[in-house]
Design a protein around this motif. Structure first.
Motif, PDB file in Angstrom:
ATOM      1  N   ILE A 159      31.301  42.062  34.825  1.00 49.69           N
ATOM      2  CA  ILE A 159      30.909  41.821  36.214  1.00 49.69           C
ATOM      3  C   ILE A 159      30.592  43.140  36.899  1.00 49.69           C
ATOM      4  N   MET A 160      31.466  44.146  36.708  1.00 46.51           N
ATOM      5  CA  MET A 160      31.218  45.460  37.301  1.00 46.51           C
ATOM      6  C   MET A 160      29.926  46.073  36.784  1.00 46.51           C
ATOM      7  N   ALA A 161      29.693  45.939  35.476  1.00 42.34           N
ATOM      8  CA  ALA A 161      28.530  46.579  34.859  1.00 42.34           C
ATOM      9  C   ALA A 161      27.211  45.966  35.331  1.00 42.34           C
ATOM     10  N   LYS A 162      27.262  44.778  35.885  1.00 43.27           N
ATOM     11  CA  LYS A 162      26.053  44.139  36.412  1.00 43.27           C
ATOM     12  C   LYS A 162      25.747  44.584  37.834  1.00 43.27           C
ATOM     13  N   GLY A 163      26.646  45.363  38.437  1.00 47.26           N
ATOM     14  CA  GLY A 163      26.434  45.794  39.804  1.00 47.26           C
ATOM     15  C   GLY A 163      26.694  44.701  40.820  1.00 47.26           C
ATOM     16  N   THR A 164      27.469  43.680  40.433  1.00 44.33           N
ATOM     17  CA  THR A 164      27.721  42.539  41.314  1.00 44.33           C
ATOM     18  C   THR A 164      28.481  42.948  42.565  1.00 44.33           C
ATOM     19  N   TYR A 165      29.402  43.896  42.400  1.00 43.38           N
ATOM     20  CA  TYR A 165      30.247  44.294  43.523  1.00 43.38           C
ATOM     21  C   TYR A 165      30.079  45.784  43.797  1.00 43.38           C
ATOM     22  N   PRO A 166      29.354  46.169  44.838  1.00 39.83           N
ATOM     23  CA  PRO A 166      29.203  47.589  45.159  1.00 39.83           C
ATOM     24  C   PRO A 166      30.480  48.215  45.692  1.00 39.83           C
ATOM     25  N   ALA A 167      31.425  47.378  46.133  1.00 40.23           N
ATOM     26  CA  ALA A 167      32.713  47.863  46.616  1.00 40.23           C
ATOM     27  C   ALA A 167      33.811  47.028  45.972  1.00 40.23           C
ATOM     28  N   ALA A 168      35.018  47.599  45.885  1.00 40.40           N
ATOM     29  CA  ALA A 168      36.140  46.927  45.243  1.00 40.40           C
ATOM     30  C   ALA A 168      37.238  46.671  46.262  1.00 40.40           C
ATOM     31  N   PRO A 169      37.965  45.560  46.122  1.00 43.28           N
ATOM     32  CA  PRO A 169      39.149  45.366  46.950  1.00 43.28           C
ATOM     33  C   PRO A 169      40.144  46.504  46.722  1.00 43.28           C
ATOM     34  N   SER A 170      40.897  46.841  47.742  1.00 45.53           N
ATOM     35  CA  SER A 170      41.879  47.925  47.633  1.00 45.53           C
ATOM     36  C   SER A 170      43.175  47.388  47.040  1.00 45.53           C
ATOM     37  N   VAL A 206      56.210  44.205  30.365  1.00 44.05           N
ATOM     38  CA  VAL A 206      55.420  45.141  29.568  1.00 44.05           C
ATOM     39  C   VAL A 206      54.303  45.705  30.440  1.00 44.05           C
ATOM     40  N   GLY A 207      54.425  46.960  30.821  1.00 51.51           N
ATOM     41  CA  GLY A 207      53.423  47.628  31.632  1.00 51.51           C
ATOM     42  C   GLY A 207      53.648  49.123  31.594  1.00 51.51           C
ATOM     43  N   GLU A 208      52.598  49.884  31.799  1.00 48.20           N
ATOM     44  CA  GLU A 208      52.701  51.350  31.767  1.00 48.20           C
ATOM     45  C   GLU A 208      51.700  51.921  32.761  1.00 48.20           C
ATOM     46  N   GLY A 209      52.204  52.546  33.812  1.00 48.53           N
ATOM     47  CA  GLY A 209      51.312  53.136  34.804  1.00 48.53           C
ATOM     48  C   GLY A 209      50.709  52.094  35.726  1.00 48.53           C
ATOM     49  N   ARG A 210      49.742  52.525  36.510  1.00 46.49           N
ATOM     50  CA  ARG A 210      49.107  51.664  37.509  1.00 46.49           C
ATOM     51  C   ARG A 210      47.701  52.185  37.784  1.00 46.49           C
ATOM     52  N   LEU A 211      46.743  51.270  37.933  1.00 46.76           N
ATOM     53  CA  LEU A 211      45.371  51.639  38.278  1.00 46.76           C
ATOM     54  C   LEU A 211      44.825  50.659  39.296  1.00 46.76           C
ATOM     55  N   SER A 212      43.932  51.129  40.143  1.00 47.62           N
ATOM     56  CA  SER A 212      43.248  50.262  41.098  1.00 47.62           C
ATOM     57  C   SER A 212      41.937  49.778  40.496  1.00 47.62           C
TER      58      SER A 212
END
Length: 342
Positions: free
Chosen positions: A209-220, A251-257
């Protein structure tokens, strides 16, 4: 369990299931995967072979979460069952029961058949969403396996409710049913790592979805990340290690937006850098947009949330060393390019 024991893995076409099947096969176990139709069997065999496993010890049975048919035969003779099958829609449905009932009823069907078959242990694929949304926690709370989401909260999506309701029902079942197997819950966060074929998980579909340019902005929003290879190892260890019955493992390691995921895509694949989100949307704008875009409804519970958590238990009791979040995302992005999907 002896290395040649019989393990049943439900929902064999899923990303976590494929890696988990391969993990068990590499350890020498016999694996039976469940499918909604046998036409998917060759694709799963090919996937686990690409993951370095010998598919000659892999068989299949037909069983559907929405029907009793097939489950007793699928689970007969199993020493352990790993129940990964559960709906994870990229868009939230109009009727929450479209997600909740298959998750709940499917889990109970698996547990009832496992009890009939005298299975020793069932490993349930739950999620951190069944942990991260309790009611009444204080600021600065550090989330752990002790926490349970409150499925009665009106702000939760059907998917969050489905995972919470299904896991709670599983614990209630094993505690109240004579002869029920031991239960272990694996609660992965946002699953990344390499895609294995074009049958993409919802997590990997996000990159397309991102690679298609569908969303020029991302939710925070941001969330813990885990690599699918670590999730598979957690399931295998939970099935075979003595003394872990009755436990949950975050099961998780770190965090990313979401914005950071886009930045990693731009860094790794410069040719699509112009299409990934350029900035973060304010929360009020996301809530308005979600009225019209069902995909955005999935992220609404995360707005304004930055949860701290501990993964100490899975490292100490299952002996895992988890891959970091950046590496897991890079592996996901690179795999999609290698598969020519982005």
């Amino acid at each position: 369990m002896p290395s040649d024991s019989q393990v049943v893995v439900t929902g064999a076409t899923g990303l976590v299931a494929k890696y988990t099947i391969a993990e068990f096969l590499r350890r020498g176990h016999n694996v039976r995967g469940t499918l909604r139709n046998m036409g998917k069997a060759d694709g799963v065999r090919a996937a686990v072979t690409r993951l370095g496993a010998d598919a000659s010890k892999l068989s299949f049975a037909v069983a559907d979460l929405t029907s009793d048919a097939g489950w007793d035969d699928a689970i007969a003779g199993a020493d352990a069952v790993v129940h990964t099958a559960s709906p994870f829609p990229i868009s939230q449905p109009d009727d929450p029961d479209d997600v909740i009932l298959p998750a709940l009823d499917g889990t109970l069907r698996v547990l009832r058949s496992a009890t009939k078959a005298a299975v020793t242990r069932v490993v349930l694929t739950s999620s951190t969403v069944a942990i991260f949304y309790p009611s009444g926690v204080s600021a600065g709370h550090i989330y752990s396996e002790q926490d349970y989401s409150d499925e009665t909260r009106p702000d939760l999506t059907p998917y969050v409710k489905s995972k919470t309701i299904a896991e709670k029902a599983a614990w209630d079942f094993v505690e109240s049913t004579p002869g029920a197997p031991e239960l272990v819950a694996i609660n992965p966060s946002f699953v990344q790592g390499p895609a294995v074929d074009a049958d993409l998980s919802t997590s990997h579909e996000l990159y397309r979805i991102m690679a298609k340019g569908t969303y020029p902005a991302a939710p925070s929003i941001s969330f813990p990340v885990t690599d699918v290879r670590d999730v598979a190892a957690a399931h295998a260890e939970a099935a075979v290690r003595p003394g872990v019955g009755g436990s949950r493992y975050l099961v998780g390691e770190g965090r990313l937006s979401l914005y950071e995921l886009g930045r990693i895509m731009a860094r790794e694949l410069p040719d699509i850098a112009s299409k990934v989100p350029k900035f973060e949307l304010p929360d009020f704008a996301v809530r308005i947009a979600a009225i019209f875009d069902r995909k955005l409804r999935t992220v609404l519970p995360e707005l304004g949330e930055k949860k701290d958590y501990t993964n100490a238990k899975v490292k100490a009791e299952l002996g895992l060393t988890l891959r970091n979040a950046d590496d897991a995302v890079v592996a996901a992005v690179r795999s999609l390019r290698d598969l020519r999907l982005i």
